[in-house]
Design a protein around this motif. Structure first.
Motif, mmCIF file in Angstrom:
data_model
loop_
_atom_site.group_PDB
_atom_site.id
_atom_site.type_symbol
_atom_site.label_atom_id
_atom_site.label_comp_id
_atom_site.label_asym_id
_atom_site.label_seq_id
_atom_site.Cartn_x
_atom_site.Cartn_y
_atom_site.Cartn_z
ATOM 1 N N ASN A 104 -3.757 -11.276 30.412
ATOM 2 C CA ASN A 104 -2.301 -11.174 30.495
ATOM 3 C C ASN A 104 -1.663 -11.049 29.113
ATOM 4 O O ASN A 104 -0.457 -11.140 28.966
ATOM 5 N N GLU A 105 -2.514 -10.865 28.090
ATOM 6 C CA GLU A 105 -2.052 -10.621 26.728
ATOM 7 C C GLU A 105 -2.861 -9.478 26.120
ATOM 8 O O GLU A 105 -4.088 -9.482 26.193
ATOM 9 N N LEU A 160 -6.569 -13.946 27.909
ATOM 10 C CA LEU A 160 -5.910 -14.604 29.037
ATOM 11 C C LEU A 160 -5.329 -15.920 28.562
ATOM 12 O O LEU A 160 -6.051 -16.764 28.016
ATOM 13 N N LEU A 183 -3.372 -15.881 38.879
ATOM 14 C CA LEU A 183 -3.790 -14.763 38.034
ATOM 15 C C LEU A 183 -4.196 -13.533 38.835
ATOM 16 O O LEU A 183 -3.915 -12.401 38.439
#
Length: 462
Positions: free
Chosen positions: A384-385, A214, A229
């Motif tokens: 998110n990665e 993240l 998020l």
């Protein structure tokens, strides 16, 4: 091949020559430029040929070390600014070798790559292992580190081509004395802290799992960040769980400090982790003696104290969840976590612990929260990665081919078991039955009893 600076200068010189020839001006300057160019090329080649101590590949030369002490000064200096993970820190790798590597007869072979100015651009912490299928080259930290990769300088990693790195890699392998049967570099991320991992340019295949992280968005406070998020419904759900848990007592995230407290904490955490994994029917090796040795040594490493993060989430003084993590270059690494499912399982202790750690990391200005390797659902919920992981394998003999075939078969089997709940249950039943069979007196202790005995013996040694 010459350096970028030289190529750029050579291009400017060519343009100048062309212009001067066209205009038929300054013949003296043209002659002088040509002479300087010839002098530069002659001096460059003569320097490379005369210095027998340097192994030159294009604009690089290599130096290597067969023990950690000899490489310590260069390694510690380079890791300050290099793109690297916590797992390639000198202290981490030395603790691994002292507690695990030596026990498995792994010999360090640390290679430093420098440009012609003497600046280090890459450090590759390799190890050589003698196996039943010959000599295998792998990375230091294998078996304990979530990421295995070199330490690299940004410009070098971004600009080197696949063909150039393949030649450089061959030169690195040439520094190893004796025959190599196989190179096995698994858990290779395609990027290192946002910088391309040059090892991933070699021929490879996908690892069984990806890694998830993240990257915190810009926000005024954690509440605003959490709403960016996740949906408002999710944050409200988490708030309700905290409210229900608060009915059992005061909730607090307690950081564990002090040498003895940290050793006690890591031992309890490992015992609880093994219990959690066994209850979930997950195949693991957390009960192996080398795991306890390694984490005990790492927690006791003086130079790692500022990077260690050991926490307990407590309610009314009782431990709900426990975690070991690291902080390095603005990133929190979520390494080992375990939960008190017996007393607090209905409150989703793992979810609450992760939420508290995310808030802790954000409040301290960290940029990323790395959930490391694995495709568990909770990692996908907050990340998110996603980083692709690969395995680089090179075979040089028949013995190496046998080793490669065996390892590929094990990876395939493990991936199938992970994806099939029925297979996991079947394997766990078989292992449990085998664990209860006593064939010889030296196998009298098995499973959790054996693991707790190993922990007790290890703690007595401190």
């Amino acid at each position: 091949m010459y350096s970028k600076a030289y190529r750029r200068w050579h291009h400017v010189k060519d343009k100048t020559l062309k212009k001067k020839r066209q205009n038929l001006r300054n013949p003296v300057i043209l002659a002088r430029l040509s002479a300087l160019c010839e002098e530069f090329e002659h001096g460059l080649h003569k320097s490379a040929e005369n210095d027998q101590k340097l192994q030159v590949f294009n604009e690089f030369h290599l130096s290597f070390f067969n023990n950690f002490d000899a490489a310590e000064s260069l390694w510690r200096q380079f890791e300050k600014d290099a793109a690297c993970f916590i797992y390639q820190r000198f202290s981490f790798c030395r603790s691994w070798h002292a507690s695990v590597g030596k026990k498995t007869d792994k010999t360090p072979h640390i290679v430093a790559v420098q440009d012609l100015t003497g600046e280090t651009v890459m450090l590759v912490p390799l190890c050589l292992e003698k196996t039943r299928f010959g000599t295998v080259v792998s990375f230091a930290g294998d078996g304990m580190a979530d990421y295995l990769a070199p330490l690299v300088q940004d410009d070098f990693a971004q600009n080197i081509t696949k063909a150039e790195f393949q030649k450089l890699w061959n030169s690195i392998l040439a520094t190893i004395d004796g025959n190599i049967d196989m190179v096995w570099l698994d858990r290779q991320p395609i990027s290192i802290a946002g910088v391309r991992n040059p090892v991933s340019l070699l021929s490879s295949f996908d690892f069984v799992s990806s890694s998830h992280a993240l990257k915190f968005p810009r926000a005024a406070n954690w509440s605003q960040c959490a709403r960016i998020l996740r949906s408002g419904q999710t944050t409200k759900k988490i708030a309700r769980r905290f409210a229900k848990l608060a009915g059992q007592g005061e909730i607090e995230l307690v950081e564990i400090t002090g040498a003895k407290a940290r050793q006690d904490h890591i031992h309890k955490l490992l015992v609880l982790k093994v219990e959690n994994l066994n209850q979930s029917g997950i195949l693991h090796r957390m009960d192996k003696p080398d795991v306890a040795r390694f984490y005990g040594a790492l927690v006791g490493e003086e130079t790692m104290q500022d990077d260690l993060c050991q926490f307990e989430l407590r309610c009314g003084g009782k431990m709900i969840a426990s975690v070991l993590g690291f902080v390095h270059h603005g990133t929190f690494y979520y390494q080992i976590s375990a939960f008190n499912k017996k007393d607090f399982g209905r409150y989703s202790p793992g979810l609450l612990l992760q939420y508290q750690l995310l808030e802790w990391s954000f409040s301290r200005g960290l940029e990323r929260f790395d959930m490391t390797v694995g495709d568990e659902v909770y990692k996908g919920d907050w990340s998110n990665e996603t980083t692709t992981m690969v395995t680089v394998a090179q075979v040089f003999s028949t013995a190496g081919r046998l080793n490669y075939t065996y390892r590929r078969a094990m990876l395939w089997t493990t991936s199938k078991i992970k994806k099939s709940p029925r297979l996991r249950k079947l394997v766990m039943r078989v292992m449990k039955k085998a664990d209860n069979i006593v064939t010889m007196p030296r196998f009298e202790l098995h499973g959790m009893a054996r693991f707790q005995k190993n922990l007790k013996e290890h703690s007595q040694g401190h």
